[in-house]
Write a protein that holds these residues in place. Sequence first.
Motif, short mmCIF file in Angstrom:
data_model
loop_
_atom_site.label_atom_id
_atom_site.label_comp_id
_atom_site.label_asym_id
_atom_site.label_seq_id
_atom_site.Cartn_x
_atom_site.Cartn_y
_atom_site.Cartn_z
N PRO A 98 0.85 -1.20 0.00
CA PRO A 98 0.00 0.00 0.00
C PRO A 98 0.88 1.24 0.00
CG PRO A 98 0.07 -0.98 2.20
CD PRO A 98 0.76 -1.94 1.27
N PRO A 99 0.33 2.41 -0.36
CA PRO A 99 1.15 3.64 -0.29
C PRO A 99 1.70 3.85 1.11
CG PRO A 99 -0.91 4.04 -1.46
CD PRO A 99 -1.03 2.67 -0.87
N PHE A 100 2.94 4.26 1.18
CA PHE A 100 3.58 4.46 2.48
C PHE A 100 3.27 5.86 3.02
CE2 PHE A 100 6.53 1.65 0.04
CZ PHE A 100 6.25 0.48 0.74
N ASP A 101 3.26 5.97 4.35
CA ASP A 101 3.14 7.28 5.00
C ASP A 101 4.51 7.83 5.37
OD1 ASP A 101 0.22 7.31 5.11
OD2 ASP A 101 0.41 5.73 6.62
N ILE A 102 5.43 6.93 5.74
CA ILE A 102 6.78 7.31 6.15
C ILE A 102 7.78 6.34 5.53
CG2 ILE A 102 8.40 7.65 8.06
CD1 ILE A 102 6.24 9.64 8.29
N VAL A 103 8.84 6.87 4.93
CA VAL A 103 9.94 6.05 4.42
C VAL A 103 11.19 6.38 5.24
CG1 VAL A 103 11.37 5.46 2.43
CG2 VAL A 103 8.94 5.99 2.11
N ILE A 104 11.82 5.35 5.80
CA ILE A 104 12.96 5.55 6.71
C ILE A 104 14.24 5.03 6.07
CG2 ILE A 104 13.95 4.92 8.95
CD1 ILE A 104 11.15 4.57 10.03
N ASP A 105 15.27 5.87 6.07
CA ASP A 105 16.62 5.43 5.72
C ASP A 105 17.15 4.70 6.95
OD1 ASP A 105 19.34 5.17 5.30
OD2 ASP A 105 19.58 7.14 4.36
N GLY A 106 16.98 3.38 6.98
CA GLY A 106 17.21 2.60 8.19
C GLY A 106 18.61 2.70 8.75
N LEU A 107 19.62 2.59 7.89
CA LEU A 107 21.00 2.62 8.36
C LEU A 107 21.35 4.01 8.89
CD1 LEU A 107 23.34 0.65 8.59
CD2 LEU A 107 24.14 1.44 6.35
N ASN A 108 20.84 5.04 8.23
CA ASN A 108 21.10 6.41 8.64
C ASN A 108 20.49 6.69 10.01
OD1 ASN A 108 20.46 9.42 8.74
ND2 ASN A 108 21.71 9.34 6.88
N VAL A 109 19.23 6.31 10.20
CA VAL A 109 18.55 6.52 11.47
C VAL A 109 19.20 5.70 12.58
CG1 VAL A 109 16.37 6.11 12.72
CG2 VAL A 109 16.34 7.19 10.46
N ALA A 110 19.60 4.48 12.27
CA ALA A 110 20.18 3.60 13.28
C ALA A 110 21.47 4.15 13.86
CB ALA A 110 20.43 2.21 12.69
N LYS A 111 22.19 4.97 13.09
CA LYS A 111 23.48 5.50 13.54
C LYS A 111 23.37 6.90 14.13
CE LYS A 111 26.24 2.79 10.26
NZ LYS A 111 26.98 2.06 11.30
N MET A 112 22.16 7.41 14.34
CA MET A 112 22.01 8.77 14.84
C MET A 112 22.43 8.91 16.30
SD MET A 112 18.57 10.22 13.01
CE MET A 112 18.55 10.57 11.25
N LEU A 113 22.39 7.82 17.06
CA LEU A 113 22.89 7.84 18.43
C LEU A 113 24.08 6.89 18.49
CD1 LEU A 113 19.64 7.78 20.63
CD2 LEU A 113 21.12 9.73 20.12
N PRO A 114 25.28 7.38 18.26
CA PRO A 114 26.46 6.50 18.13
C PRO A 114 26.73 5.63 19.34
CG PRO A 114 26.97 8.74 17.42
CD PRO A 114 25.64 8.80 18.09
N LYS A 115 26.34 6.07 20.53
CA LYS A 115 26.63 5.30 21.74
C LYS A 115 25.58 4.23 22.03
CE LYS A 115 29.26 9.00 23.97
NZ LYS A 115 29.39 9.88 25.19
#
Length: 266
Positions: free
Chosen positions: A79-96
Motif C-alpha cells: 500500500p502507499p507508504f506514509d513514512i519512508v525511513i533510511d534505516g541505516l542512517n537513522v540507526a546511527k544517529m545515536l552513536p553510543k
Amino acid sequence: MAAAASIPGGQWKGQFTTIQKSGQCSSCGRTLESIHLSPEEYEFLKETIMRDVIDGGDQYKKTTPQELKRFERFVNSCPPFDIVIDGLNVAKMLPKSRESQNLLAVVSQLAQQNLQVLVLGRKHMLTASARWRRDEMEQVQRQAHCFFADNISEDDPFLLYATLNSGSHCKFITKDLMRDHKACLPDARAQHLFFKWQQGHQLAVRKGFRGSHLTLLDPLHYDTVVQTTGDSWHIPYDEDLVQRSSYEVPTKWLCLQGKTQAPGPC
C-alpha cells in the motif's frame, strides 16, 4: 525579540522575530508562503526526478538495474507508504546506542500511530551482531514493511522512488541532504521545487534529553527562503554563521516593513 531598528534610507523598519508553526510572523502578523507544492508542481517534480535522477541518473553506480526492478515490484505490491525511513542512517544517529535499538525505537513510535512505514536497509543489518540484535530487527520487520538492499548499494534512489511514488502525503526520514540529486535536476525550477518538497517532507530527528532517545520533529508548513509581499520582507537569520541543514527550521527571522511616507507639500 530585539528592539525595532530603522534601516538606512528611512523606508524600512526592521525587527527580529520568530515564525509560529502556522507560518504567521510574530511581529507583523503576516503569514509566510506555504511550503506545500500544488498538485501540478508535485507531478512535475515527480516526473522530473523519475526521469533525470532515478531512470536517467547515476543510480546504477549505487545499485544495479536488477535490484532497482526488484524494488519497484516490491513497492507496487505494498500500500502507499506514509513514512519512508533510511534505516541505516537513522540507526546511527545515536552513536553510543545499539543500531537496532535506535531503529526499533523510531519504528515503534511511528507504528503506534497506525502509519504505513517502509524501512530501507542493507542485508548486513539482518546478520546478528552486537550492534544488530536479531530479536530487535524481527520486531522492526513485524511493525514495518522492510526492503534490504545489497550491501554495496546506497539507499537514496530507493528512498526517493518510494516516497514520491506513495503520493504527496508521504514523508521520509534521513539526515542526508541529497545535494547530489538536486544537482542532477535540469533547471532552476525543478531544483527549487525539490528544495521545497524536501523541506516539507523530510522529518528532522532531534536527540532527546541527555541524548538517550530520538524525537521526530513535525515538518514545516511554510517556506524558509527569503520572501516578500512588496511592502514587507521576511529573511531567515542564522547567528554566528551557525550551520543549519536545508530541512531544519531557522529559529530567528528578520521582519522588514515598509514605512509609509508622509505626503510632501503641494
